[in-house]
Scaffold this motif. Structure first.
Motif, mmCIF file in Angstrom:
data_model
loop_
_atom_site.group_PDB
_atom_site.id
_atom_site.type_symbol
_atom_site.label_atom_id
_atom_site.label_comp_id
_atom_site.label_asym_id
_atom_site.label_seq_id
_atom_site.Cartn_x
_atom_site.Cartn_y
_atom_site.Cartn_z
ATOM 1 N N SER A 134 0.837 -1.211 0.000
ATOM 2 C CA SER A 134 0.000 0.000 0.000
ATOM 3 C C SER A 134 0.866 1.252 0.000
ATOM 4 O O SER A 134 0.511 2.260 -0.632
ATOM 5 C CB SER A 134 -0.926 -0.010 1.213
ATOM 6 N N LEU A 135 2.009 1.199 0.668
ATOM 7 C CA LEU A 135 2.919 2.351 0.674
ATOM 8 C C LEU A 135 3.530 2.571 -0.699
ATOM 9 O O LEU A 135 3.639 3.716 -1.170
ATOM 10 C CB LEU A 135 4.023 2.139 1.718
ATOM 11 N N GLU A 136 3.906 1.476 -1.374
ATOM 12 C CA GLU A 136 4.490 1.593 -2.711
ATOM 13 C C GLU A 136 3.478 2.137 -3.707
ATOM 14 O O GLU A 136 3.846 2.886 -4.627
ATOM 15 C CB GLU A 136 5.021 0.233 -3.170
ATOM 16 N N LEU A 137 2.227 1.785 -3.542
ATOM 17 C CA LEU A 137 1.191 2.264 -4.461
ATOM 18 C C LEU A 137 1.027 3.784 -4.402
ATOM 19 O O LEU A 137 0.594 4.399 -5.378
ATOM 20 C CB LEU A 137 -0.146 1.602 -4.147
ATOM 21 N N GLN A 138 1.383 4.378 -3.275
ATOM 22 C CA GLN A 138 1.236 5.826 -3.131
ATOM 23 C C GLN A 138 2.257 6.595 -3.968
ATOM 24 O O GLN A 138 2.017 7.755 -4.324
ATOM 25 C CB GLN A 138 1.373 6.218 -1.659
ATOM 26 N N THR A 139 3.365 5.944 -4.290
ATOM 27 C CA THR A 139 4.443 6.655 -4.994
ATOM 28 C C THR A 139 4.831 5.991 -6.314
ATOM 29 O O THR A 139 5.758 6.453 -6.977
ATOM 30 C CB THR A 139 5.689 6.737 -4.097
ATOM 31 N N ILE A 140 4.137 4.919 -6.694
ATOM 32 C CA ILE A 140 4.551 4.163 -7.874
ATOM 33 C C ILE A 140 4.397 5.003 -9.147
ATOM 34 O O ILE A 140 3.421 5.739 -9.315
ATOM 35 C CB ILE A 140 3.739 2.851 -7.981
ATOM 36 N N THR A 141 5.394 4.905 -10.003
ATOM 37 C CA THR A 141 5.366 5.561 -11.310
ATOM 38 C C THR A 141 5.554 4.495 -12.379
ATOM 39 O O THR A 141 6.638 3.893 -12.467
ATOM 40 C CB THR A 141 6.480 6.616 -11.439
ATOM 41 N N PRO A 142 4.553 4.205 -13.176
ATOM 42 C CA PRO A 142 4.671 3.140 -14.178
ATOM 43 C C PRO A 142 5.783 3.419 -15.185
ATOM 44 O O PRO A 142 5.894 4.527 -15.712
ATOM 45 C CB PRO A 142 3.307 3.134 -14.862
ATOM 46 N N GLU A 143 6.605 2.398 -15.427
ATOM 47 C CA GLU A 143 7.641 2.493 -16.457
ATOM 48 C C GLU A 143 7.141 1.921 -17.781
ATOM 49 O O GLU A 143 7.513 2.410 -18.844
ATOM 50 C CB GLU A 143 8.896 1.738 -16.006
ATOM 51 N N TRP A 144 6.326 0.888 -17.684
ATOM 52 C CA TRP A 144 5.785 0.227 -18.874
ATOM 53 C C TRP A 144 4.268 0.132 -18.769
ATOM 54 O O TRP A 144 3.737 -0.060 -17.678
ATOM 55 C CB TRP A 144 6.377 -1.180 -19.021
#
Length: 515
Positions: A134-144
């Motif tokens: 859930s923490l990663e989802l707050q800052t995730i930036t899609p590369e592909w």
């Protein structure tokens, strides 16, 4: 890009149980007696390798090995296809979106944003890729970006494809477009194709189409092999942890899984032969193109009415002894599995680094002839690096990387024949699974380190003359044939076919690494 879909209701990052519920509401699937969701992928029940394209531009023109698996398509066709796909999805009432990672090793992981037309396709990606916290989802930036729309059909005259179905990869736009097919394996293998390009070129990672497990002592083993050779069966060992069943990377710190799940064949599945897979088919698993026993919702694993390529996907955590995170050390053993229907290759032999490169480039197995009228001979199959359809670069590039790693880390490589002995198909007998398991166990336990070896007279690899719990006579295939001279003819014929295939990739070599 996907944010332009203003008219559609976007279902983002839904849990599996919600995706199952929506699939049932849309009448696109049913529940099995075990709680697994059962769906039908439609017209396509397998990959269509001839309809896979890579955008040919400045980045790829001189790097990609252009062939029937890597068909070139011009950038303007990709842009037109992408525009029309997005317009198609914009007209849908609902679409499904998921952020996920590929690569269990954080040094190499890639953020994916996957957009699908159906909830069950999104369910597949939830099973197969690594779920962010859930923490990663707050800052995730899609590369592909991966965009899959089974209901969108290409017009070859307009979009530059061969037919209405397609998979198109653009390394410049970092996008995979999949249309005209509901077969979920296209998503999985599209991402694998991407990793096979970017990881070796930019991260010095060898991408591998193999399964992997690890023992209590931390000894990692890799199992390469084409369909029907026993890759999944032999890597499933209750005494060892499963790292993954299909796709891995190898860098200077060790081995890691590309995926977060398993995608296993289930035709003729039984609790006795494949207990780990059998027990994983419960709530949260997604079963594709299988039938039920009439009048019930109990899966009929023998049913081939739709296809023989019946499959199930499930998270790696569904395997009781899975290693999570699925990262391990430098391999201690490598197994190349082949089902030799000609009865020529020994059940076990040890390869030099040069011989391993030779076998790896060839990627040999033999598919037994089916029910087709007039087919009496087994069909030889060569698939470079045991995964030719997914290799954007020249096979020699991957084989050279493998050879360098084998030599650097002094990893023994073993060729395991799970096929025939005492003669070819129709004359000899299939090597017993219990003997093959005994061979793998003996290798992993170091019991073949002190036995006597003899060099194979045709292929040149070293053949052990003894192995615990395996009859000595089986170890030298020539001795199992009623007529040794017939064996010699069959062995030399197979060598000629090996040579012809090898020279397709390394034409400068006349001698093919036999001695």
């Amino acid at each position: 890009m996907i944010n332009s879909l203003l008219r559609s209701r976007v279902h983002y990052q839904l849990p599996a149980e919600k995706l199952v519920e929506q699939t049932l509401q849309r009448k696109e699937g049913v529940l099995s007696s075990t709680g697994a969701l059962m769906i039908n992928t439609g017209r396509f029940t397998g990959r269509s390798p001839d309809d896979k394209f890579i955008v040919k531009d400045r980045q790829t023109e001189s790097m990609v090995h252009w062939n029937r698996f890597n068909n070139p398509i011009q950038p303007e066709y990709f842009l037109k296809l992408q525009k029309d796909m997005l317009s198609y999805l914009d007209g849908k009432e609902d679409i499904w979106m998921r952020d996920a990672f590929a690569c269990a090793d954080n040094k190499h992981r890639i953020a994916l944003r996957i957009t699908t037309e159906t909830p069950w396709s999104n369910h597949f990606t939830a099973n197969m890729f690594i779920t962010p916290t859930s923490l990663e989802l707050q800052t995730i930036t899609p590369e592909w970006h991966v965009i899959q729309a089974p209901g969108f059909y290409a017009d070859p005259k307009v979009h530059g494809t061969k037919s209405a179905n397609f998979t198109v990869v653009s390394f410049t736009h970092k996008t995979i477009l999949i249309g005209g097919t509901g077969y979920t394996g296209e998503i999985k293998k599209g991402v694998f194709t991407v990793l096979n390009y970017i990881l070796p070129l930019h991260n010095n990672v060898l991408p591998m189409h193999c399964s992997a497990n690890v023992g209590r002592a931390g000894d990692t083993a890799l199992f390469f092999g084409l369909s029907g050779t026993g890759k999944t069966t032999l890597s499933s060992d209750p005494e060892r942890q499963l790292i993954g069943d299909d796709e891995h990377g190898w860098d200077d710190s060790g081995t890691f899984n590309f995926e977060g799940g398993c995608y296993a064949k289930i035709i003729n599945l039984s609790a006795q032969q494949e207990p780990q897979i059998y027990n994983a088919i419960n709530a949260g698993a997604l079963v594709e193109n299988a039938g039920c026993i009439p009048g019930t919702n109990q899966i009929d694993y023998s049913c081939k009415k739709i296809t023989e390529n019946t499959r199930v996907s499930y998270p790696l955590a569904f395997i009781e002894n899975a290693k999570i995170p699925s990262v391990s050390g430098i391999p201690k053993h490598i197994f190349f599995l082949t089902c030799d229907a000609y009865g020529v290759l020994p059940p076990v032999s040890k390869l030099s680094a040069e011989q391993a490169m030779y076998q790896y480039i060839n990627g040999y197995t033999a598919k037994v002839a089916g029910t087709e009228v007039g087919v009496t001979e087994p069909q030889i199959t060569f698939s470079a690096c045991f995964g030719a359809p997914f290799l954007p670069l020249h096979p020699d590039f991957y084989a050279t990387m493998l050879k360098e790693k084998i030599e650097k880390y002094k990893v023994p490589v073993w060729l395991i024949n799970t096929g025939w002995t005492g003669g070819g198909y129709g004359v000899g007998n299939r090597i017993s699974l219990k003997y093959t398991r005994a061979i793998i166990t003996a290798v992993l336990n170091g019991q073949l380190n002190k036995v006597i070896y003899k060099r194979h007279p045709v292929f040149g690899m070293l053949v052990p003359q003894a192995c615990p719990n395996v009859p000595d006579v089986l170890l030298n295939p020539r001795d199992t044939w009623p007529e040794p001279t017939a064996y010699d003819r069959a062995a030399n014929k197979l060598l000629q076919q090996f040579t012809a295939n090898y020279l397709l990739y390394r034409p400068e070599e006349v001698k093919v690494g036999v001695y």
